[in-house]
Design a protein around this motif. Structure first.
Motif, PDB file in Angstrom:
ATOM      1  N   UNK A 205       7.552  -6.885 -12.711  1.00  0.00           N
ATOM      2  CA  UNK A 205       6.444  -5.973 -12.458  1.00  0.00           C
ATOM      3  C   UNK A 205       6.924  -4.544 -12.369  1.00  0.00           C
ATOM      4  N   UNK A 206       5.999  -3.652 -12.030  1.00  0.00           N
ATOM      5  CA  UNK A 206       6.306  -2.222 -11.933  1.00  0.00           C
ATOM      6  C   UNK A 206       5.738  -1.652 -10.631  1.00  0.00           C
ATOM      7  N   UNK A 207       6.399  -0.620 -10.141  1.00  0.00           N
ATOM      8  CA  UNK A 207       5.813   0.197  -9.075  1.00  0.00           C
ATOM      9  C   UNK A 207       4.888   1.195  -9.746  1.00  0.00           C
ATOM     10  N   UNK A 208       3.588   1.130  -9.436  1.00  0.00           N
ATOM     11  CA  UNK A 208       2.620   1.991 -10.121  1.00  0.00           C
ATOM     12  C   UNK A 208       2.048   3.064  -9.205  1.00  0.00           C
ATOM     13  N   UNK A 209       2.421   3.018  -7.942  1.00  0.00           N
ATOM     14  CA  UNK A 209       1.942   4.059  -7.018  1.00  0.00           C
ATOM     15  C   UNK A 209       2.862   4.073  -5.805  1.00  0.00           C
ATOM     16  N   UNK A 210       3.085   5.256  -5.274  1.00  0.00           N
ATOM     17  CA  UNK A 210       3.915   5.398  -4.082  1.00  0.00           C
ATOM     18  C   UNK A 210       3.397   6.550  -3.241  1.00  0.00           C
ATOM     19  N   UNK A 211       3.282   6.318  -1.941  1.00  0.00           N
ATOM     20  CA  UNK A 211       3.054   7.421  -1.003  1.00  0.00           C
ATOM     21  C   UNK A 211       4.027   7.249   0.162  1.00  0.00           C
ATOM     22  N   UNK A 212       3.804   7.975   1.211  1.00  0.00           N
ATOM     23  CA  UNK A 212       4.748   7.950   2.329  1.00  0.00           C
ATOM     24  C   UNK A 212       4.826   6.575   2.998  1.00  0.00           C
ATOM     25  N   UNK A 213       3.771   5.766   2.844  1.00  0.00           N
ATOM     26  CA  UNK A 213       3.686   4.517   3.587  1.00  0.00           C
ATOM     27  C   UNK A 213       3.848   3.266   2.722  1.00  0.00           C
ATOM     28  N   UNK A 214       3.449   3.338   1.449  1.00  0.00           N
ATOM     29  CA  UNK A 214       3.474   2.135   0.614  1.00  0.00           C
ATOM     30  C   UNK A 214       4.028   2.414  -0.775  1.00  0.00           C
TER      31      UNK A 214
END
Length: 578
Positions: A205-214
């Motif tokens: 799979x891929x990481x498709x979103x990142x913020x400070x928490x997730x």
């Protein structure tokens, strides 16, 4: 230099003292324990009738036990004086039926039985204090169990004889190695053979979103067509997400993808001191709601199956209720794994929840800005002291056995921290005050109600859950005015969820309750529904398909046009934070 106001100085002194104390009390409040003990002691001293019963019970039981012990020396077929409670495996081996070990084990069980009688049923003692005292007595007695000493455990004696004492030597070596690792602060070397991205959490799979928490993971499709509605899984933030993506054979994520579902997973950031002010609202907004927004851009015009596990399930329930209040119809269904929404029967974990204990814990967290992994592990270890403390001492230090690590054990050792503000809010608003079930839990500036949820609900509880007892999870029927499919499965809080098809000795019960049905008490529900052999994953997959539209082409991995491009491969980076 600006001087701190005097009240703040005093408050800080108190917090520092409690934080230092907590390092030596494993996070237990001395005041809370003392209050419970004094409540029991004072009411016992002022209950001459109960004291007389206790004395009579003691004399009668031990007189009869003395006669039984004399017979036990000559009659190997003699029935036990006391039958172990269901689930108590300590004296199940036939070796414990031989003299003198049968007398030792039965004497210990008699002591346990008498002390349970002595610490319960005292008129006037608060229920919480009675539970604390009874639990403390049980923990103290466990120290003196004949299973825990080489000379009084027949299995240890037999193995030492058969190995010429080598088992005891190996046990001493295991003990010295563990002491060395603890003193040096080394990581558990047994878990080094399990690594996320190599033999754990390996579903592509891929990481498709990142913020400070997730970090939001999107898993690659494995079928030509997929269900129209994607799945968003919200795991508990007390542990890493990959309990649902362990090895290839028992990965729930892999199972869902193979069955033609588009799966998204939240991977939580492991908070540090800089995150001390993150609260429940942050976990809702930056966790579930931000993930939903990203999915809506990647898979547009489709509703979402929201899934939550443990604390993540409670958060998913909050999100669903808030969305229902605000007429937000982006959810297709709600699935909850061992998730509590009413905390009035939250099991033995409530032993550690009262005003004194929470105030003490808050001061400990204030010291660092978070609740660290060892403080959390201490409470869960005490709840399962035989499995997590004494059985390890017996097997590794007395029997000299080399522990066998598996994927679930490696995951369990990979715990995370809890931010100061969030954990305080979670324990006070949910456990102590039960705000969610009472309609007092605010999202934004308005309260939410679980009765506003109208999407169908699939709820899973486990029979041997020490964290979220199934009677507590079952209360979802009383709180939601919608169709609830309830599953009670074999196993515990973790092993009952990781219950892949083909897993031996797995069974479950399943029932459906509509909004119009009358209430069925939990124990009656268990009697009415027959056990089915196999994994509950299969009926859940059927349920998801029933509540999904016609199959469609798989969506893209991320959405570059909507600012959600693939950032990197799964399992991402947050999963490696220590």
């Amino acid at each position: 230099m600006t001087r701190m106001p005097l009240p703040d100085i005093k408050n800080s002194i108190d917090r520092v003292m409690h934080a230092v104390e907590g390092r030596y009390t494993q996070g237990m409040s001395p005041a809370s324990l003392t209050l419970a003990f004094m409540d029991w002691l004072i009411h016992t001293a002022h209950s001459p009738g109960k004291l007389s019963e206790m004395r009579e019970n003691f004399l009668r039981k031990y007189s009869a036990f003395g006669l039984w012990s004399m017979r036990a020396a000559f009659d190997p077929e003699l029935k036990p004086f006391i039958t172990s409670l269901p689930g108590d495996r300590r004296f199940s081996d036939p070796a414990w039926q031989r003299f003198p070990y049968n007398v030792m084990s039965q004497s210990f069980l008699l002591q346990e039985q008498w002390w349970h009688y002595a610490t319960t049923g005292i008129p006037g003692v608060a229920d919480h204090h009675e539970n604390v005292v009874s639990f403390a007595a049980r923990q103290w007695l466990d120290v003196f169990s004949p299973t825990n000493y080489p000379s009084t455990n027949p299995l240890v004696v037999e193995k030492a004889i058969n190995t010429g004492g080598q088992s005891l030597m190996k046990g001493m070596q295991n003990l010295l190695e563990d002491v060395q690792h603890n003193l040096l602060g080394d990581a558990d070397t047994q878990t080094s053979e399990f690594t996320p991205g190599e033999n754990l959490a390996c579903t592509p799979g891929k990481v498709v979103y990142r913020n400070r928490l997730i970090e939001l993971l999107q898993y690659s499709p494995r079928t030509d067509k997929v269900a129209a509605e994607p799945i968003l899984i919200t795991p508990a933030w007390i542990m890493k997400y990959y309990i649902l993506d362990l090895s290839e054979h028992n990965s729930m994520v892999r199972y869902l993808v193979d069955k033609g579902h588009t799966v998204f997973m939240i991977s939580w950031h492991n908070p540090g001191p800089q995150d001390r002010d993150m609260g429940m609202s942050d976990y809702l907004r930056r966790g579930v709601m931000d993930a939903l927004q990203a999915i809506n851009h990647i898979v547009p015009k489709q509703k979402v199956h929201l899934v939550g596990y443990c604390l993540g399930g409670t958060l998913a329930s909050i999100a669903a209720a808030a969305m229902a209040r605000d007429n937000d119809d982006r959810l297709q269904s709600l699935t909850l794994f061992t998730a509590q929404t009413d905390f009035t029967e939250a099991g033995e974990l409530m032993l550690f929840i009262d005003e004194s204990q929470l105030s003490y814990m808050e001061d400990m967290m204030w010291d660092k800005g978070y609740l660290d992994t060892q403080q959390m592990a201490g409470a869960f270890t005490l709840l399962r002291s035989y499995d997590l403390i004494w059985s390890r001492i017996i097997n590794e230090y007395l029997m000299g056995e080399t522990p066998r690590m598996n994927d679930l054990m490696a995951w369990n050792a990979d715990s995370t921290r809890m931010p100061y503000r969030m954990h305080s809010e979670y324990l006070r608003r949910l456990f102590l005050n039960n705000d969610l079930a009472s309609g007092r839990f605010n999202v934004g500036d308005r309260p939410i109600s679980l009765r506003d949820i109208r999407v169908p609900v699939f709820c899973v509880a486990t029979q041997k859950d020490h964290v979220a007892p199934w009677h507590s999870v079952y209360k979802v029927h009383d709180l939601m005015n919608t169709e609830v499919t309830f599953v009670l499965t074999s196993g515990g809080h973790n092993a009952g969820i990781v219950s892949e098809p083909g897993h031996p000795r797995r069974h479950y019960q399943l029932g459906v309750q509509t909004a119009e049905d009358k209430h069925i008490p939990a124990d009656d529900w268990a009697l009415r529904h027959e056990a089915r052999e196999g994994s509950w994953w299969e009926p859940w997959n059927d349920w998801l398909n029933t509540h999904s539209g016609e199959p469609v082409d798989p969506p893209p991995m991320g959405n570059t046009k909507a600012d959600y491009p693939p950032i990197g491969p799964a399992p991402g980076t947050y999963v490696f934070e220590r």
